[in-house]
Design a protein around this motif. Structure first.
Motif, short mmCIF file in Angstrom:
data_model
loop_
_atom_site.label_atom_id
_atom_site.label_comp_id
_atom_site.label_asym_id
_atom_site.label_seq_id
_atom_site.Cartn_x
_atom_site.Cartn_y
_atom_site.Cartn_z
N MET A 170 0.82 -1.21 0.00
CA MET A 170 0.00 0.00 0.00
C MET A 170 0.86 1.27 0.00
SD MET A 170 -3.25 -1.01 2.41
CE MET A 170 -4.75 -1.63 1.63
N LEU A 171 1.96 1.24 0.71
CA LEU A 171 2.86 2.39 0.68
C LEU A 171 3.46 2.56 -0.71
CD1 LEU A 171 4.76 2.17 4.10
CD2 LEU A 171 3.02 3.82 3.43
N ALA A 172 3.76 1.46 -1.38
CA ALA A 172 4.31 1.54 -2.74
C ALA A 172 3.30 2.12 -3.71
CB ALA A 172 4.77 0.16 -3.20
N ILE A 173 2.05 1.70 -3.61
CA ILE A 173 1.01 2.26 -4.49
C ILE A 173 0.85 3.75 -4.24
CG2 ILE A 173 -1.44 2.15 -5.11
CD1 ILE A 173 -1.38 -0.81 -4.21
N ALA A 174 0.94 4.15 -2.96
CA ALA A 174 0.81 5.56 -2.60
C ALA A 174 2.07 6.36 -2.90
CB ALA A 174 0.47 5.68 -1.11
N ALA A 175 3.18 5.68 -3.21
CA ALA A 175 4.48 6.33 -3.42
C ALA A 175 4.92 7.07 -2.15
CB ALA A 175 4.45 7.26 -4.62
N GLU A 176 4.77 6.40 -1.01
CA GLU A 176 5.16 6.95 0.28
C GLU A 176 6.15 6.00 0.96
OE1 GLU A 176 4.34 9.79 1.71
OE2 GLU A 176 2.61 10.49 0.53
N SER A 177 7.01 6.55 1.80
CA SER A 177 7.99 5.72 2.49
C SER A 177 7.56 5.35 3.91
CB SER A 177 9.34 6.45 2.55
OG SER A 177 9.20 7.70 3.22
N SER A 178 6.55 6.03 4.44
CA SER A 178 6.05 5.73 5.78
C SER A 178 4.56 6.05 5.82
CB SER A 178 6.79 6.54 6.84
OG SER A 178 6.37 7.90 6.82
N ASP A 179 3.94 5.74 6.97
CA ASP A 179 2.50 6.00 7.10
C ASP A 179 2.22 7.37 7.70
OD1 ASP A 179 3.22 5.58 9.73
OD2 ASP A 179 1.56 4.25 10.19
N ASN A 180 3.20 8.27 7.71
CA ASN A 180 3.00 9.60 8.30
C ASN A 180 1.87 10.37 7.62
OD1 ASN A 180 5.06 9.21 10.16
ND2 ASN A 180 6.62 10.23 8.92
N PHE A 181 1.67 10.13 6.33
CA PHE A 181 0.63 10.86 5.59
C PHE A 181 -0.78 10.45 6.01
CE2 PHE A 181 0.86 6.97 3.28
CZ PHE A 181 -0.27 6.83 2.50
N LEU A 182 -0.89 9.38 6.80
CA LEU A 182 -2.18 8.91 7.28
C LEU A 182 -2.51 9.43 8.67
CD1 LEU A 182 -1.88 5.15 6.26
CD2 LEU A 182 -2.89 7.00 4.93
N LYS A 183 -1.59 10.13 9.31
CA LYS A 183 -1.74 10.51 10.71
C LYS A 183 -3.01 11.33 10.94
CE LYS A 183 0.79 12.46 14.62
NZ LYS A 183 2.06 13.08 15.06
N GLY A 184 -3.84 10.83 11.86
CA GLY A 184 -5.05 11.52 12.24
C GLY A 184 -6.17 11.47 11.23
N LYS A 185 -6.02 10.66 10.18
CA LYS A 185 -7.01 10.64 9.10
C LYS A 185 -7.91 9.41 9.18
CE LYS A 185 -4.36 13.49 5.93
NZ LYS A 185 -3.76 13.63 4.59
N ILE A 186 -9.10 9.56 8.58
CA ILE A 186 -10.02 8.43 8.42
C ILE A 186 -9.68 7.75 7.11
CG2 ILE A 186 -12.43 7.75 8.10
CD1 ILE A 186 -13.21 10.25 9.72
N ILE A 187 -9.29 6.49 7.17
CA ILE A 187 -8.90 5.78 5.96
C ILE A 187 -9.78 4.55 5.78
CG2 ILE A 187 -6.54 6.59 6.26
CD1 ILE A 187 -5.74 3.71 6.97
N ALA A 188 -9.90 4.08 4.56
CA ALA A 188 -10.74 2.92 4.27
C ALA A 188 -10.09 2.09 3.16
CB ALA A 188 -12.13 3.36 3.85
N ASP A 189 -10.48 0.84 3.10
CA ASP A 189 -10.03 -0.07 2.04
C ASP A 189 -11.27 -0.71 1.43
OD1 ASP A 189 -8.73 -1.78 0.34
OD2 ASP A 189 -8.07 -3.17 1.90
N PHE A 190 -11.53 -0.38 0.16
CA PHE A 190 -12.70 -0.92 -0.54
C PHE A 190 -12.37 -2.30 -1.09
CE2 PHE A 190 -15.23 -1.67 -4.34
CZ PHE A 190 -16.50 -1.41 -3.87
N GLY A 191 -13.20 -3.30 -0.73
CA GLY A 191 -12.93 -4.68 -1.13
C GLY A 191 -11.81 -5.27 -0.32
#
Length: 243
Positions: free
Chosen positions: A59-80
């Motif tokens: 998931m980090l690779a798809i997002a082109a991110e090196s850590s989960d810092n960009f998710l901090k404090g956010k509402i996230i979901a996974d469809f399917g």
């Protein structure tokens, strides 16, 4: 090793024969039963506790991110999402939601696993994601949206539940023949018309499949190559425009 009906069909039967018998086979196989059978087989392979450590890297690779810092404090979901705990790794998020049409069956069948994931599992229908509009900050999906019966409708639902400025981060199977579990054969044109043209695309990567043991290898190796019409993967990150 236990193989589901769908896995046996893919692995054992030669492709020319598949093309002949696939339409007939699809008439007699029920989608939800086949999908649940697949997860039962995974449960046995994983020896009674679903393995989910691979989701973080993917998931980090798809997002082109090196850590989960960009998710901090956010509402996230996974469809399917399936029942494996695809968002267990995203501990910096304020809320983790798994969305799946079989969520209630997963809860009954794999209850000890489901309740250990730190996620809220939401049962979607084939027409509606039962979440408020403008609710989710980041929506992931990994090769799951081709499982829906009505692709345009579910694309609209994904956009509806995303906040303005919220992000869609997804992986799509391209040109994979339709099956009972995956009734949509997707390509770039269909995906753009129904989803991406309504979003602001930030990252767009496409490649043919890698070896069966590591189908995403081209993305990680930076060796992307694709010709229109062949089977492959599309990785996208896009933002919902603000009005």
């Amino acid at each position: 090793m236990y193989l589901s009906i769908e896995e046996r069909f893919k692995k054992i039967i030669p492709e020319p024969i598949k093309k002949i018998i696939r339409p007939v086979r699809n008439l007699f196989i029920k989608k939800n039963e086949t999908e649940l059978s697949f997860w039962r087989s995974r449960f046995q392979i994983d020896q009674g506790k679903f393995k989910n450590s691979h989701y973080q890297q993917l998931m980090l690779a798809i997002a082109a991110e090196s850590s989960d810092n960009f998710l901090k404090g956010k509402i996230i979901a996974d469809f399917g999402c399936g029942p494996r705990g695809s968002l267990v790794w995203a501990s910096s998020a304020s809320l983790r939601i798994g969305i799946d049409v079989l969520a209630d069956l997963y809860a009954d069948e794999f209850s000890d696993n489901i309740t250990s994931h730190g996620m809220i599992y939401v049962k979607s229908t084939e027409k509606v994601i039962p979440l408020p509009s403008n609710f989710v900050d980041i929506m992931f999906t990994i090769n799951a949206i081709d499982h829906v019966n009505d692709f345009p409708q579910m694309c609209n639902e994904i956009i509806r539940v995303l906040k303005e400025g919220g992000e869609f981060i997804g992986s799509f199977n391209l040109e994979e023949p339709a099956s009972p579990c995956e009734p949509q054969q997707l390509n770039e044109k269909i995906i753009k018309e129904n989803l991406l043209n309504k979003l602001e695309v930030q990252s767009y990567r496409i490649t043919k499949k890698g070896p069966e043991s590591n189908p995403y290898a081209p993305f990680f190796e930076g060796n992307l190559s694709y010709q229109v019409g062949e089977e492959g993967f599309l990785w996208v990150r896009a933002r919902k425009p603000s009005n």
